[in-house]
Design a protein around this motif. Sequence first.
Motif, PDB file in Angstrom:
ATOM      1  N   ARG A 272      21.280 -22.312  17.596  1.00 51.88           N
ATOM      2  CA  ARG A 272      22.075 -22.756  16.438  1.00 51.88           C
ATOM      3  C   ARG A 272      21.195 -22.923  15.202  1.00 51.88           C
ATOM      4  O   ARG A 272      21.592 -22.550  14.094  1.00 51.88           O
ATOM      5  CB  ARG A 272      22.794 -24.073  16.756  1.00 51.88           C
ATOM      6  CG  ARG A 272      24.008 -23.913  17.656  1.00 51.88           C
ATOM      7  CD  ARG A 272      24.842 -25.187  17.747  1.00 51.88           C
ATOM      8  NE  ARG A 272      24.098 -26.346  18.191  1.00 51.88           N
ATOM      9  CZ  ARG A 272      23.985 -26.747  19.458  1.00 51.88           C
ATOM     10  NH1 ARG A 272      24.565 -26.051  20.423  1.00 51.88           N
ATOM     11  NH2 ARG A 272      23.296 -27.823  19.769  1.00 51.88           N
ATOM     12  N   GLU A 273      20.002 -23.470  15.392  1.00 46.29           N
ATOM     13  CA  GLU A 273      19.074 -23.640  14.259  1.00 46.29           C
ATOM     14  C   GLU A 273      18.651 -22.275  13.716  1.00 46.29           C
ATOM     15  O   GLU A 273      18.571 -22.088  12.495  1.00 46.29           O
ATOM     16  CB  GLU A 273      17.850 -24.460  14.683  1.00 46.29           C
ATOM     17  CG  GLU A 273      16.862 -24.692  13.567  1.00 46.29           C
ATOM     18  CD  GLU A 273      17.445 -25.342  12.321  1.00 46.29           C
ATOM     19  OE1 GLU A 273      17.007 -24.972  11.202  1.00 46.29           O
ATOM     20  OE2 GLU A 273      18.335 -26.205  12.432  1.00 46.29           O
ATOM     21  N   ALA A 274      18.385 -21.348  14.604  1.00 47.30           N
ATOM     22  CA  ALA A 274      18.012 -19.991  14.172  1.00 47.30           C
ATOM     23  C   ALA A 274      19.174 -19.336  13.421  1.00 47.30           C
ATOM     24  O   ALA A 274      18.956 -18.628  12.432  1.00 47.30           O
ATOM     25  CB  ALA A 274      17.592 -19.150  15.368  1.00 47.30           C
ATOM     26  N   ALA A 275      20.394 -19.577  13.871  1.00 48.84           N
ATOM     27  CA  ALA A 275      21.572 -19.030  13.183  1.00 48.84           C
ATOM     28  C   ALA A 275      21.717 -19.653  11.790  1.00 48.84           C
ATOM     29  O   ALA A 275      22.054 -18.947  10.829  1.00 48.84           O
ATOM     30  CB  ALA A 275      22.830 -19.277  14.010  1.00 48.84           C
ATOM     31  N   ARG A 276      21.464 -20.959  11.683  1.00 50.19           N
ATOM     32  CA  ARG A 276      21.516 -21.616  10.357  1.00 50.19           C
ATOM     33  C   ARG A 276      20.452 -21.027   9.432  1.00 50.19           C
ATOM     34  O   ARG A 276      20.717 -20.763   8.255  1.00 50.19           O
ATOM     35  CB  ARG A 276      21.319 -23.118  10.493  1.00 50.19           C
ATOM     36  CG  ARG A 276      22.584 -23.873  10.857  1.00 50.19           C
ATOM     37  CD  ARG A 276      22.432 -25.382  10.677  1.00 50.19           C
ATOM     38  NE  ARG A 276      21.552 -25.973  11.663  1.00 50.19           N
ATOM     39  CZ  ARG A 276      21.907 -26.325  12.888  1.00 50.19           C
ATOM     40  NH1 ARG A 276      23.142 -26.154  13.285  1.00 50.19           N
ATOM     41  NH2 ARG A 276      21.035 -26.861  13.718  1.00 50.19           N
ATOM     42  N   MET A 277      19.253 -20.811   9.966  1.00 52.03           N
ATOM     43  CA  MET A 277      18.172 -20.238   9.163  1.00 52.03           C
ATOM     44  C   MET A 277      18.537 -18.817   8.733  1.00 52.03           C
ATOM     45  O   MET A 277      18.295 -18.435   7.584  1.00 52.03           O
ATOM     46  CB  MET A 277      16.869 -20.226   9.967  1.00 52.03           C
ATOM     47  CG  MET A 277      15.704 -19.622   9.210  1.00 52.03           C
ATOM     48  SD  MET A 277      15.320 -20.495   7.670  1.00 52.03           S
ATOM     49  CE  MET A 277      14.387 -21.850   8.315  1.00 52.03           C
ATOM     50  N   LEU A 278      19.136 -18.070   9.626  1.00 47.50           N
ATOM     51  CA  LEU A 278      19.572 -16.715   9.295  1.00 47.50           C
ATOM     52  C   LEU A 278      20.586 -16.756   8.148  1.00 47.50           C
ATOM     53  O   LEU A 278      20.488 -15.970   7.204  1.00 47.50           O
ATOM     54  CB  LEU A 278      20.180 -16.049  10.532  1.00 47.50           C
ATOM     55  CG  LEU A 278      20.725 -14.642  10.364  1.00 47.50           C
ATOM     56  CD1 LEU A 278      19.642 -13.675   9.913  1.00 47.50           C
ATOM     57  CD2 LEU A 278      21.342 -14.168  11.691  1.00 47.50           C
ATOM     58  N   GLY A 279      21.516 -17.683   8.217  1.00 40.49           N
ATOM     59  CA  GLY A 279      22.506 -17.834   7.142  1.00 40.49           C
ATOM     60  C   GLY A 279      21.869 -18.207   5.817  1.00 40.49           C
ATOM     61  O   GLY A 279      22.237 -17.669   4.765  1.00 40.49           O
ATOM     62  N   ARG A 280      20.901 -19.132   5.878  1.00 39.85           N
ATOM     63  CA  ARG A 280      20.192 -19.524   4.648  1.00 39.85           C
ATOM     64  C   ARG A 280      19.460 -18.338   4.044  1.00 39.85           C
ATOM     65  O   ARG A 280      19.516 -18.109   2.831  1.00 39.85           O
ATOM     66  CB  ARG A 280      19.197 -20.645   4.940  1.00 39.85           C
ATOM     67  CG  ARG A 280      19.751 -22.035   4.736  1.00 39.85           C
ATOM     68  CD  ARG A 280      18.648 -23.088   4.666  1.00 39.85           C
ATOM     69  NE  ARG A 280      17.818 -23.131   5.853  1.00 39.85           N
ATOM     70  CZ  ARG A 280      18.069 -23.852   6.943  1.00 39.85           C
ATOM     71  NH1 ARG A 280      19.164 -24.583   6.993  1.00 39.85           N
ATOM     72  NH2 ARG A 280      17.261 -23.841   7.970  1.00 39.85           N
ATOM     73  N   CYS A 281      18.773 -17.587   4.887  1.00 39.96           N
ATOM     74  CA  CYS A 281      18.021 -16.425   4.404  1.00 39.96           C
ATOM     75  C   CYS A 281      18.954 -15.386   3.796  1.00 39.96           C
ATOM     76  O   CYS A 281      18.639 -14.783   2.771  1.00 39.96           O
ATOM     77  CB  CYS A 281      17.196 -15.808   5.536  1.00 39.96           C
ATOM     78  SG  CYS A 281      15.776 -16.815   6.024  1.00 39.96           S
TER      79      CYS A 281
END
Length: 149
Positions: free
Chosen positions: A21-30
């Motif tokens: 989930r954290e990686a998905a949030r980071m992907l969205g931010r990027c």
Amino acid sequence: MSRIRAARLAPVVEMAARAEREAARMLGRCQGQLTQAEMKLGELERYRADYQQQWLDEGRKGVSGQWLMNYQRFLSQLESAIGQQSQSVNWHRDNLTKARAAWQERYARLEGLRKLVQRYIDEARMAEDKREQRLLDELAQRLLQHGAE
């Protein structure tokens, strides 16, 4: 035994889910940062095109040497800003690629753990079904033996 193994993996699965989930949030931010950088670059390029059109319009009327120097100086600054923003877009694009790879890795790990837990649960269910069937067979044999006596 398999149910116990599945239960023991629950905290590991939860940690993997949090990491995914954290990686998905980071992907969205990027992705959002890249979109903003691309929009800014587009704005700068449109501004340059408008400014160049202004040059053509003013040039038809005749311009002073001072106006031409100011135009060239500003256009040079604008080209520099476009170059920097283009580098920023490339940097954000690279970040997005890295974030996507990190998310895919975490997602694959999570899915692998989920499949392992499901296999353990399925194995436990099959063992339980076999045990129940064995008990039923034994009971049926006893009933047959008592009925024959």
